[in-house]
Design an enzyme around this catalytic site. Structure first.
Site, PDB file in Angstrom:
ATOM      1  N   GLN A  92      -2.275   2.220   9.776  1.00  0.00           N
ATOM      2  CA  GLN A  92      -0.950   2.372   9.141  1.00  0.00           C
ATOM      3  C   GLN A  92      -0.007   3.178  10.041  1.00  0.00           C
ATOM      4  O   GLN A  92       1.206   2.954  10.027  1.00  0.00           O
ATOM      5  CB  GLN A  92      -1.084   3.085   7.781  1.00  0.00           C
ATOM      6  N   ARG A 123       0.862  -1.187   0.000  1.00  0.00           N
ATOM      7  CA  ARG A 123       0.000   0.000   0.000  1.00  0.00           C
ATOM      8  C   ARG A 123       0.894   1.232   0.000  1.00  0.00           C
ATOM      9  O   ARG A 123       2.110   1.143   0.160  1.00  0.00           O
ATOM     10  CB  ARG A 123      -1.052  -0.019   1.132  1.00  0.00           C
ATOM     11  N   GLY A 124       0.235   2.403  -0.159  1.00  0.00           N
ATOM     12  CA  GLY A 124       1.004   3.633  -0.341  1.00  0.00           C
ATOM     13  C   GLY A 124       1.093   3.895  -1.842  1.00  0.00           C
ATOM     14  O   GLY A 124       1.439   2.990  -2.619  1.00  0.00           O
ATOM     15  N   ASP A 131      -2.227  10.820  -2.313  1.00  0.00           N
ATOM     16  CA  ASP A 131      -2.539   9.788  -3.313  1.00  0.00           C
ATOM     17  C   ASP A 131      -2.837  10.399  -4.679  1.00  0.00           C
ATOM     18  O   ASP A 131      -2.702   9.746  -5.698  1.00  0.00           O
ATOM     19  CB  ASP A 131      -3.710   8.929  -2.847  1.00  0.00           C
ATOM     20  N   ARG A 169      -7.032  -0.411  -7.177  1.00  0.00           N
ATOM     21  CA  ARG A 169      -7.347   0.673  -6.229  1.00  0.00           C
ATOM     22  C   ARG A 169      -7.525   1.951  -7.052  1.00  0.00           C
ATOM     23  O   ARG A 169      -6.638   2.301  -7.840  1.00  0.00           O
ATOM     24  CB  ARG A 169      -6.234   0.855  -5.179  1.00  0.00           C
TER      25      ARG A 169
HETATM   26  O1  MRU Z   1      -4.590   3.107   1.978  1.00  0.00           O
HETATM   27  P1  MRU Z   1      -3.121   3.367   1.926  1.00  0.00           P
HETATM   28  O2  MRU Z   1      -2.371   2.844   3.111  1.00  0.00           O
HETATM   29  O3  MRU Z   1      -2.519   2.948   0.614  1.00  0.00           O
HETATM   30  O4  MRU Z   1      -3.030   4.965   1.991  1.00  0.00           O
HETATM   31  C1  MRU Z   1      -1.765   5.546   1.955  1.00  0.00           C
HETATM   32  C2  MRU Z   1      -1.804   7.027   2.049  1.00  0.00           C
HETATM   33  O5  MRU Z   1      -2.841   7.639   2.131  1.00  0.00           O
HETATM   34  C3  MRU Z   1      -0.483   7.722   1.937  1.00  0.00           C
HETATM   35  O6  MRU Z   1      -0.490   8.912   2.675  1.00  0.00           O
HETATM   36  C4  MRU Z   1      -0.211   8.061   0.454  1.00  0.00           C
HETATM   37  O7  MRU Z   1      -0.415   6.950  -0.342  1.00  0.00           O
HETATM   38  C5  MRU Z   1       1.162   8.567   0.267  1.00  0.00           C
HETATM   39  S1  MRU Z   1       2.369   7.285   0.488  1.00  0.00           S
HETATM   40  C6  MRU Z   1       3.896   7.937   0.171  1.00  0.00           C
END
Ligand code: MRU
Length: 368
Positions: free
Chosen positions: A204, A53-54, A245, A96
């Site tokens: 997270q 994720r991220g 994102d 996603r």
């Molecule tokens: O649902 P996730 O854990 O993928 O969400 C991640 C985030 O919202 C982060 O802040 C974003 O992806 C930036 S990661 C460098």
């Protein structure tokens, strides 16, 4: 350091012949397991299920997923390699919807295949695609270090920084985005302390950001999301840095659910609110944050914690995984090319046109 974060000889995403390998982030920090994806379907499922994720990390994973698709097409003697890659892109992009980095990476892979396939033998084309996926990974890591250099300038000695979710090495090729200025300031010898939002419901912050900061030796305090306002009112927080994102043309930002509430609180307490992200997260095709698709995840992720049902059976729950923070609440956006200040509409476009060679952190921020 290439793809490893402090002390931990561990990558988030890496390639082994025929497989994209992932550290299973649903199991961290207490269990370290690797998941090997050998098909496009497995890769897409790993992204959907947040094994990885991220925003940048899922983009890198999808790029390797495109290599898997090319290898599968070659192994089955497919006459329509481009058609198979386009189908793989559709599957991976659907894994996603909110983080634009995913589409950005698959677009780049498909564009390379289009450019080469008529004059390149299939084996060589696969090699070129693999090199491109490695390049996407390496560029991401370099962008994170540049974000760290730029962003560290914003952190005063003794800064107390609040962050949300995990925008660290685990969410990228290495080092991170929102955590990069903090890590760089720490490396420069500045005293920095981080308030880490736990980040319900996927935790997270509690599971991943704390682990990374602990590994880096950076002082931190874990708080529940609802404590952020309390600490802002106490005067305990000097600034907020979050990842993104998707950042659209007017500067609106989609990030982990709860980010918008933090930005509103920050404005109420006159605390600077910063967003750190590589330019691969900027989507100029969208005019405002209203256009960003927000992933709606399984409500059971809200109802259960650690496999334990929290709420009464049959209760209704909702789970928007991201929210949009209007650009009016953002003080600056930290990218690998520099710090973007308002007016975002003009300054984002300006920085997107900047050649990579001008990434010197001593240069004046855009808009200043
Ligand atoms: O649902 P996730 O854990 O993928 O969400 C991640 C985030 O919202 C982060 O802040 C974003 O992806 C930036 S990661 C460098």
């Amino acid at each position: 350091m290439s793809g490893f974060f402090y002390g931990c000889a561990m990558r988030t995403v890496w390639w082994e012949p025929g497989a994209v390998c992932l550290i299973d982030q649903t199991k961290l920090p207490h269990t370290r397991e690797t998941v090997r994806c050998t098909t496009v379907a497995e890769t897409a499922t790993a992204i959907t299920n947040m094994i990885v994720r991220g925003a940048p990390a899922i983009g890198i994973t999808a790029a390797y997923g495109m290599v898997i698709a090319a290898e599968a097409a070659a192994a089955s003697d497919s006459v329509d390699l481009i058609g198979e890659l386009a189908a793989a892109k559709t599957t991976l992009d659907a894994a996603r919807p909110t983080a634009v980095n995913l589409r950005w990476a698959t677009d780049r892979m498909l564009a390379l295949a289009h450019a080469l396939h008529e004059r390149t033998p299939t084996a060589e084309l696969i090699e070129r695609l693999l090199s491109e996926a490695h390049a996407i990974r390496d560029e991401d890591e370099a962008m994170c270090y540049a974000i760290g250099e730029w962003g560290a300038q914003l952190l005063p000695e003794g800064a107390n920084v609040l962050t949300h979710c995990n925008a660290g090495g685990l969410a990228t090729a290495g080092y991170g985005t929102a955590l990069a200025p903090i890590k760089t300031a720490h490396t420069q010898g500045k005293q920095v302390h981080v308030f880490v939002d736990e980040t319900r419901p996927f935790l997270q912050g509690a599971r991943l950001t704390t682990w990374e900061l602990q590994d880096a030796g950076i002082p931190q305090t874990l708080i529940t999301d609802s404590m952020a306002g309390y600490f802002m009112r106490q005067g305990s927080i000097d600034c907020i840095i979050v990842g993104a994102d998707r950042i659209v043309a007017n500067g609106d930002v989609a990030n982990k659910i709860g980010t918008y509430s933090l930005a509103v609180l920050a404005q109420a307490h006159n605390i600077p609110f910063y967003v750190a992200a590589p330019t691969s997260t900027i989507d100029l095709s969208m005019a405002s944050g209203d256009d960003i698709p927000i992933e709606q995840r399984d409500p059971r992720e809200v109802m259960y914690l650690g496999g334990q049902l929290l709420a009464p059976e049959g209760v209704q729950a909702a789970h928007p995984a991201f929210d949009v923070t209007p650009h009016t609440l953002i003080k600056a956006i930290i990218t690998e090319h520099g710090i973007i200040e308002p007016p975002f509409e003009t300054n984002i476009r300006q920085i997107m046109q900047q050649p990579a060679s001008s990434d010197e952190p001593s240069a004046a921020p855009a808009g200043s």
